[in-house]
Design a protein around this motif. Sequence first.
Motif, PDB file in Angstrom:
ATOM      1  N   SER A 176      12.458  11.139  -4.727  1.00 55.95           N
ATOM      2  CA  SER A 176      12.320   9.786  -4.139  1.00 55.95           C
ATOM      3  C   SER A 176      13.403   8.784  -3.743  1.00 55.95           C
ATOM      4  O   SER A 176      14.284   8.974  -4.650  1.00 55.95           O
ATOM      5  CB  SER A 176      11.183   8.995  -4.917  1.00 55.95           C
ATOM      6  OG  SER A 176      11.664   8.523  -6.078  1.00 55.95           O
ATOM      7  N   CYS A 220       5.899   4.322   4.165  1.00 56.71           N
ATOM      8  CA  CYS A 220       6.680   5.326   3.671  1.00 56.71           C
ATOM      9  C   CYS A 220       6.601   6.500   4.425  1.00 56.71           C
ATOM     10  O   CYS A 220       5.925   6.616   5.478  1.00 56.71           O
ATOM     11  CB  CYS A 220       6.090   5.524   2.187  1.00 56.71           C
ATOM     12  SG  CYS A 220       4.562   6.362   2.278  1.00 56.71           S
ATOM     13  N   ASP A 236       1.325   4.100   5.891  1.00 53.26           N
ATOM     14  CA  ASP A 236       1.121   3.024   4.729  1.00 53.26           C
ATOM     15  C   ASP A 236       1.169   3.678   3.514  1.00 53.26           C
ATOM     16  O   ASP A 236       0.693   4.615   2.987  1.00 53.26           O
ATOM     17  CB  ASP A 236       0.258   2.326   5.025  1.00 53.26           C
ATOM     18  CG  ASP A 236      -0.005   0.769   4.422  1.00 53.26           C
ATOM     19  OD1 ASP A 236       0.009   0.776   3.212  1.00 53.26           O
ATOM     20  OD2 ASP A 236      -0.185  -0.324   4.951  1.00 53.26           O
ATOM     21  N   ALA A 237       2.097   2.762   2.747  1.00 49.71           N
ATOM     22  CA  ALA A 237       2.536   3.338   1.321  1.00 49.71           C
ATOM     23  C   ALA A 237       1.271   3.380   0.305  1.00 49.71           C
ATOM     24  O   ALA A 237       1.018   4.207  -0.553  1.00 49.71           O
ATOM     25  CB  ALA A 237       3.611   2.478   0.601  1.00 49.71           C
ATOM     26  N   LEU A 276      -0.802   6.768  -0.260  1.00 52.33           N
ATOM     27  CA  LEU A 276       0.190   8.012  -0.704  1.00 52.33           C
ATOM     28  C   LEU A 276      -0.755   8.995  -1.242  1.00 52.33           C
ATOM     29  O   LEU A 276      -0.396  10.114  -1.116  1.00 52.33           O
ATOM     30  CB  LEU A 276       0.966   7.304  -1.714  1.00 52.33           C
ATOM     31  CG  LEU A 276       2.029   8.480  -2.451  1.00 52.33           C
ATOM     32  CD1 LEU A 276       3.111   9.045  -1.352  1.00 52.33           C
ATOM     33  CD2 LEU A 276       2.830   7.812  -3.581  1.00 52.33           C
ATOM     34  N   GLY A 318      10.328   5.024   0.409  1.00 56.39           N
ATOM     35  CA  GLY A 318       9.719   4.000   0.144  1.00 56.39           C
ATOM     36  C   GLY A 318       8.371   3.804  -0.766  1.00 56.39           C
ATOM     37  O   GLY A 318       7.464   3.106  -0.404  1.00 56.39           O
ATOM     38  N   ILE A 319       8.630   4.746  -1.427  1.00 53.28           N
ATOM     39  CA  ILE A 319       7.294   4.780  -2.647  1.00 53.28           C
ATOM     40  C   ILE A 319       7.860   4.839  -4.017  1.00 53.28           C
ATOM     41  O   ILE A 319       9.182   5.067  -4.221  1.00 53.28           O
ATOM     42  CB  ILE A 319       6.636   6.062  -2.531  1.00 53.28           C
ATOM     43  CG1 ILE A 319       7.197   7.271  -1.853  1.00 53.28           C
ATOM     44  CG2 ILE A 319       5.322   5.595  -1.531  1.00 53.28           C
ATOM     45  CD1 ILE A 319       7.869   7.873  -2.994  1.00 53.28           C
TER      46      ILE A 319
END
Length: 504
Positions: A59, A67, A135-136, A139, A236-237
Amino acid sequence: SRRCGLAAGRSYSGGGAYPSVSLTCPLPGVPKAVFAAAESRERFETRVTVLENGLRVASQNKFGQFCTVGILVNSGSRHEAKYLSGISHFLEKLAFSSTAQFASKDEILLTLEKHGGICDCQASRDTIMYAVSADARGLDTVVNLLADVTLQPRLSDEEIEMTRMAIRFELEDLNMRPDPEPLLTEMIHAAAFRDNTVGLNRFCPVENTDKIDRAVLHSYLSSYYTPDRMVLAGVGIEHEHLVECARKYLLGVEPVWGTGRSRGVDKSVAQYTGGIVKVEKDMSDVSLGPTPIPELTHIMIGLESCSFLEDDFIPFAVLNMMMGGGGSFSAGGPGKGMFTRLYLNVLNRHHWMYNATSYHHSYEDTGLLCIHASADPKQVREMVEIITREFILMAGAVGEVELERAKTQLKSMLMMNLESRPVIFEDVGRQVLATNTRKLPHELCALISQVKPTDIKRVVTKMLHKKPAVAALGDLTDLPTYEHIQAALSSKDGRLPRLYRLFR
């Protein structure tokens, strides 16, 4: 403090109407803002965790609401030696179709739509990449979907038949396109690495489209879609959240093709052979619109460079940029490439040449530096002379100014590309897949800065000792023989008048 309270109680209609609003005092009742801090080193480090089954989870932090997450598999057309050629092409087209949880591609797209997501799959010679941007906050759903798409595809008869039709159409379109660059790339690889590894066809041959079925695909998947050959990468996470999702959906999951014995993984090392691939083709009518495109013959000449794991990879990348990688009018406005050698020495001096661009393809065990040029069929002989001359001149003196310009342009291109979240994702995934770690942009920039003229001369000298790979497409009546091209490039003294006479 009283002024802050008044400002908080007012209804805002325009910034200019309230000049007394404080810019330093926080508004009551508003949550404290969290800003991206450049000082925090961990925000730039790529974190990697290896799960019990061998799957790597990587990550990279990035500020923002969205993300990009995906699964990269160490599998591609180079691994198809024991199988029918074209399996990777089929898997690319079949990606994000029906799975054990999702009845159709439409259901997958509707699920992603709830999180503002899009999906894509790309297959190359050495990697297949399944990616989702969303959108994160979604996830968990995204990783569940990726695990299902990768390990539980239905591969129904209807989907396979639709894929056959799509591939046939793509192959027809490939041969009709005015831009022959994808076709030439296939040809130059076939010439450079004849019948092995990266020289195997990336596109499915027409004769194999009817032979590939679910049994063939499952046989291939059982060998190459194993956890130790996969990386789950995310940008992005939070790393802990990604690892948690990976344990939930990718640990202990039995694939739809079962866990029986595989036919074994092809670990062949690329063998550079050199050679020529020629395709006689009428290029006189390739225009898609009312403005005619002139008939052109396309030539690509390449020599073996090095693997991206070797130290010489950076000097080769600088050399490619110095020659003309990216073109004279690439994204970001015209003029960035107008000081490259292929522009100054070729396009600027020979008005009849329509294109001269350098390309560098690099893999974990080999590489290929090549120049693509195009001109009128009657001037093919002279065009080949000019391109071979540029290869010979690479071993000559390298100006300090042109080297610094090439290094600066390479660093600029690297940093500009890494502004994009999907590009960061691919960079993270590919590096971790190949090396279990990732070199950060500032480390790469430091390596680029260290390249000296002697490094360029060293890698070029090593490259010029190899046999050339040649791809030729169009009217090839005046094309010099392969022996002449090889003799020109293997000249040790580099006396150009003698090289010219070889062709006459």
